[in-house]
Write a protein that holds these residues in place. Sequence first.
Motif, PDB file in Angstrom:
ATOM      1  N   TYR A 370      44.837  76.204  77.944  1.00 28.74           N
ATOM      2  CA  TYR A 370      45.625  77.209  77.206  1.00 28.74           C
ATOM      3  C   TYR A 370      45.259  77.361  75.733  1.00 28.74           C
ATOM      4  CZ  TYR A 370      48.424  76.335  81.377  1.00 28.74           C
ATOM      5  OH  TYR A 370      48.833  76.157  82.667  1.00 28.74           O
ATOM      6  N   CYS A 371      44.520  76.408  75.173  1.00 28.23           N
ATOM      7  CA  CYS A 371      44.251  76.483  73.721  1.00 28.23           C
ATOM      8  C   CYS A 371      42.818  76.123  73.370  1.00 28.23           C
ATOM      9  CB  CYS A 371      45.168  75.537  72.958  1.00 28.23           C
ATOM     10  SG  CYS A 371      46.883  75.839  73.190  1.00 28.23           S
ATOM     11  N   GLU A 372      41.908  76.303  74.269  1.00 30.07           N
ATOM     12  CA  GLU A 372      40.484  76.031  74.024  1.00 30.07           C
ATOM     13  C   GLU A 372      40.213  74.601  73.555  1.00 30.07           C
ATOM     14  OE1 GLU A 372      40.186  79.202  71.431  1.00 30.07           O
ATOM     15  OE2 GLU A 372      40.082  80.663  73.063  1.00 30.07           O
ATOM     16  N   ALA A 430      57.315  73.179  80.249  1.00 29.96           N
ATOM     17  CA  ALA A 430      56.446  73.777  81.274  1.00 29.96           C
ATOM     18  C   ALA A 430      55.411  74.746  80.695  1.00 29.96           C
ATOM     19  CB  ALA A 430      57.295  74.465  82.342  1.00 29.96           C
ATOM     20  N   PRO A 431      54.437  74.235  79.970  1.00 33.77           N
ATOM     21  CA  PRO A 431      53.429  75.111  79.345  1.00 33.77           C
ATOM     22  C   PRO A 431      52.785  76.072  80.344  1.00 33.77           C
ATOM     23  CG  PRO A 431      53.117  72.836  78.627  1.00 33.77           C
ATOM     24  CD  PRO A 431      54.184  72.805  79.678  1.00 33.77           C
ATOM     25  N   TRP A 432      52.630  75.617  81.598  1.00 32.50           N
ATOM     26  CA  TRP A 432      52.021  76.495  82.611  1.00 32.50           C
ATOM     27  C   TRP A 432      52.852  77.751  82.863  1.00 32.50           C
ATOM     28  CZ3 TRP A 432      53.733  71.534  83.011  1.00 32.50           C
ATOM     29  CH2 TRP A 432      54.904  71.303  83.755  1.00 32.50           C
ATOM     30  N   LYS A 433      54.165  77.648  82.637  1.00 34.47           N
ATOM     31  CA  LYS A 433      55.001  78.853  82.767  1.00 34.47           C
ATOM     32  C   LYS A 433      54.938  79.678  81.484  1.00 34.47           C
ATOM     33  CE  LYS A 433      58.461  77.014  85.925  1.00 34.47           C
ATOM     34  NZ  LYS A 433      59.719  76.259  85.813  1.00 34.47           N
ATOM     35  N   LEU A 434      55.023  78.969  80.371  1.00 37.15           N
ATOM     36  CA  LEU A 434      54.991  79.679  79.080  1.00 37.15           C
ATOM     37  C   LEU A 434      53.707  80.498  78.950  1.00 37.15           C
ATOM     38  CD1 LEU A 434      56.280  76.779  76.760  1.00 37.15           C
ATOM     39  CD2 LEU A 434      57.556  78.831  77.448  1.00 37.15           C
ATOM     40  N   ALA A 435      52.612  79.971  79.514  1.00 33.90           N
ATOM     41  CA  ALA A 435      51.315  80.648  79.387  1.00 33.90           C
ATOM     42  C   ALA A 435      51.318  81.998  80.088  1.00 33.90           C
ATOM     43  CB  ALA A 435      50.206  79.759  79.965  1.00 33.90           C
ATOM     44  N   LYS A 436      52.203  82.124  81.063  1.00 32.86           N
ATOM     45  CA  LYS A 436      52.242  83.388  81.808  1.00 32.86           C
ATOM     46  C   LYS A 436      53.156  84.407  81.145  1.00 32.86           C
ATOM     47  CE  LYS A 436      51.405  81.269  86.281  1.00 32.86           C
ATOM     48  NZ  LYS A 436      52.278  80.436  87.118  1.00 32.86           N
ATOM     49  N   SER A 437      53.939  83.971  80.185  1.00 39.44           N
ATOM     50  CA  SER A 437      54.930  84.853  79.576  1.00 39.44           C
ATOM     51  C   SER A 437      54.278  85.770  78.533  1.00 39.44           C
ATOM     52  CB  SER A 437      56.020  84.001  78.931  1.00 39.44           C
ATOM     53  OG  SER A 437      56.802  84.781  78.078  1.00 39.44           O
ATOM     54  N   GLU A 438      54.833  87.002  78.450  1.00 41.12           N
ATOM     55  CA  GLU A 438      54.332  87.955  77.456  1.00 41.12           C
ATOM     56  C   GLU A 438      55.109  87.829  76.148  1.00 41.12           C
ATOM     57  OE1 GLU A 438      51.783  90.077  77.944  1.00 41.12           O
ATOM     58  OE2 GLU A 438      51.501  89.214  79.943  1.00 41.12           O
ATOM     59  N   ASP A 439      56.204  87.098  76.208  1.00 47.04           N
ATOM     60  CA  ASP A 439      57.109  86.958  75.070  1.00 47.04           C
ATOM     61  C   ASP A 439      56.422  86.251  73.891  1.00 47.04           C
ATOM     62  OD1 ASP A 439      60.462  86.653  74.719  1.00 47.04           O
ATOM     63  OD2 ASP A 439      59.179  85.336  73.500  1.00 47.04           O
ATOM     64  N   LEU A 446      54.597  77.573  73.596  1.00 47.10           N
ATOM     65  CA  LEU A 446      53.438  76.984  74.280  1.00 47.10           C
ATOM     66  C   LEU A 446      52.614  76.154  73.297  1.00 47.10           C
ATOM     67  CD1 LEU A 446      51.409  76.738  76.648  1.00 47.10           C
ATOM     68  CD2 LEU A 446      50.365  78.863  75.868  1.00 47.10           C
ATOM     69  N   GLN A 447      52.312  76.762  72.153  1.00 49.48           N
ATOM     70  CA  GLN A 447      51.506  76.048  71.160  1.00 49.48           C
ATOM     71  C   GLN A 447      52.214  74.791  70.689  1.00 49.48           C
ATOM     72  OE1 GLN A 447      50.430  78.927  68.186  1.00 49.48           O
ATOM     73  NE2 GLN A 447      49.017  79.952  69.590  1.00 49.48           N
ATOM     74  N   THR A 448      53.510  74.951  70.443  1.00 45.45           N
ATOM     75  CA  THR A 448      54.290  73.804  69.975  1.00 45.45           C
ATOM     76  C   THR A 448      54.298  72.684  71.010  1.00 45.45           C
ATOM     77  OG1 THR A 448      55.685  75.302  68.728  1.00 45.45           O
ATOM     78  CG2 THR A 448      56.570  73.091  69.152  1.00 45.45           C
ATOM     79  N   SER A 449      54.478  73.056  72.266  1.00 46.53           N
ATOM     80  CA  SER A 449      54.592  72.022  73.292  1.00 46.53           C
ATOM     81  C   SER A 449      53.284  71.229  73.399  1.00 46.53           C
ATOM     82  CB  SER A 449      54.999  72.615  74.637  1.00 46.53           C
ATOM     83  OG  SER A 449      54.005  73.496  75.103  1.00 46.53           O
ATOM     84  N   LEU A 450      52.168  71.908  73.270  1.00 50.92           N
ATOM     85  CA  LEU A 450      50.898  71.180  73.348  1.00 50.92           C
ATOM     86  C   LEU A 450      50.700  70.284  72.127  1.00 50.92           C
ATOM     87  CD1 LEU A 450      48.740  74.011  74.899  1.00 50.92           C
ATOM     88  CD2 LEU A 450      49.633  71.957  76.031  1.00 50.92           C
ATOM     89  N   ALA A 451      51.106  70.783  70.974  1.00 49.41           N
ATOM     90  CA  ALA A 451      51.017  69.967  69.750  1.00 49.41           C
ATOM     91  C   ALA A 451      51.918  68.742  69.879  1.00 49.41           C
ATOM     92  CB  ALA A 451      51.417  70.799  68.534  1.00 49.41           C
ATOM     93  N   TYR A 452      53.099  68.936  70.465  1.00 53.49           N
ATOM     94  CA  TYR A 452      54.034  67.812  70.603  1.00 53.49           C
ATOM     95  C   TYR A 452      53.540  66.771  71.599  1.00 53.49           C
ATOM     96  CZ  TYR A 452      57.898  68.716  67.492  1.00 53.49           C
ATOM     97  OH  TYR A 452      58.661  68.821  66.369  1.00 53.49           O
ATOM     98  N   MET A 453      52.987  67.230  72.688  1.00 63.62           N
ATOM     99  CA  MET A 453      52.465  66.269  73.665  1.00 63.62           C
ATOM    100  C   MET A 453      51.341  65.449  73.041  1.00 63.62           C
ATOM    101  SD  MET A 453      52.428  68.719  77.010  1.00 63.62           S
ATOM    102  CE  MET A 453      51.422  67.649  78.030  1.00 63.62           C
TER     103      MET A 453
END
Length: 514
Positions: A370-372, A430-439, A446-453
């Motif tokens: 999701y973030c290269e 659930a980043p995999w769900k957030l990645a599908k969202s247009e919001d 999504l970005q925050t969750s990956l940074a937090y993990m």
Amino acid sequence: MSHKMKNFYITTAIDYANGSPHLGHAYEKVLTDVIARYKRLRGESVHFLTGLDEHGQKVQQSARKAGIEPIEFCNQQAEKFHDLCKILNISNDDYIRTTEERHKKVVRALLQKLFDKGEIYKAEYKGFYSARQEQFLLEKDKNEDGTWPEIFGDVVEITESNYFFKIGKYQDWLVEYIKGHEDFIFPRFRAKQVLEFLKEPLNDLCISRPKERLEWGIPLPFDEDYVTYVWFDALVNYISAVGYGTDDFAKNWPANFHVIGKDILVPPHSVYWPIMLKALDIEIPQSLLVHGWWLSSGEKMSKSLGNIVNPLDLVAQFGTDPFRYFLMREMNVGQDSDFSADQFLTRYTSDLGNDLGNLVSRTLNMSHRYCEGIVPQSQIDEEPEKTLRDAWAETSKSAMEMYEGMQFHTSLDKTFAFIRSINRYAEQRAPWKLAKSEDAQDKLRLQTSLAYMAEGLRLSAVILAPVMPQISEKILNLLGKNAVEKFDGELEWGNSLQGSKLSPQEILFPRMQK
Ligand code: MSP
């Protein structure tokens, strides 16, 4: 020398050269290593000593059986014990062998000093002797039915002249010392056992063995027909190795911790050793850290019972750090613990594989997907983020306090509870769900969750460094960081990973079959 410059000096017992390395030896080295690494990470300068106890009857017998000289036998054994240290990634600064000149020289000098002070005298001894324990026995050592306990092996009655060290006169001093120094014996409940032993009058200690019976020892400087009793020889390693008699000595002495098993607390470490030092006007070490035993189906591991767990087999199968983790996670320092292969596999699979390993792979995976593979900026701060940060604040505080108090098993328990919180956070976000969202907000989430993990993983790796140094470094490298050298500034939740390039997928704990 100013007190500030003194090293934190920590030692293990020196292993008997006559046996092969087993789980008990491995545990003591790992425990001591974890403390040494923890102290270094706290910024202290550490001196960590371990070594080999090479003199005595059993070594002489084993060498004879093998048809080689005792020193040759010891050299072979030393190699095995050295390998153990290497394989367990033990960070000792020195390794002392009691056959080294630097050691023998000090033993002889100390004996001479005690002799000159009138602390050693010669007397005829008539009584019972256990060759297996290399020890004289008293009536009170007998079983109630008048036989000798099995641990003594064959007991014979002998008459011989020997040299005795007047330890009896230090008995009152020692009792007062132990009562007045709460820190001297850790855990504290073990001090009771020592004080109990000291309720009986102390007999002077026989510190010689006639050469005709035992050649493989250090000759007494004032009578070359005798060698030194093996415990007098062995205990001195703690000071001979750090240059007793030289200017360097004060850099390390008094030791902060002698790490030992409960079987060698009374009388060697809690009675002979402090009295030897007192009689020699040398400072008493700060603390004896007394650990329990690894049992195998409820019994102490021993050659004769044939229930020895070979640490090398476990390391070969599971790796060094999983082995270290298991030892530290399962043993409550000071208590005994039963070794079980099933429990080992469970810890490996659930804690390391499912909790930590899974967190590593999903963090790397999702960042790449999701973030290269670059750690994004954390952009929002909602309930799940606050909860995770709070969990870390609580974990880091209590886990560090537990390290400090030698409660490694609970410290690790806390740390792994935190690792599970990160996994729960990932499932919640659930980043995999957030990645599908247009919001647009979801994109930030999504970005925050990956940074937090990634940040949660970094912190976990840092706090695990004393116990699993290689895994810790590996995880930090995967996150684009170097191994942690000091805790300072590394244990706070932050954003130092932002922009960091992550490595591709990596399996840290491959699945194992029973
Ligand atoms: N040579 C003496 C120590 C001299 S120290 C000045 C000695 N050697 S040993 O090889 O028998 O034991 C070395 C250490 O391993 C001791 O601290 C002992 O308590 C520890 N262990 C031996 N078996 C053990 C277990 N089964 N479990 C945990 N540690 C135990 O004693």
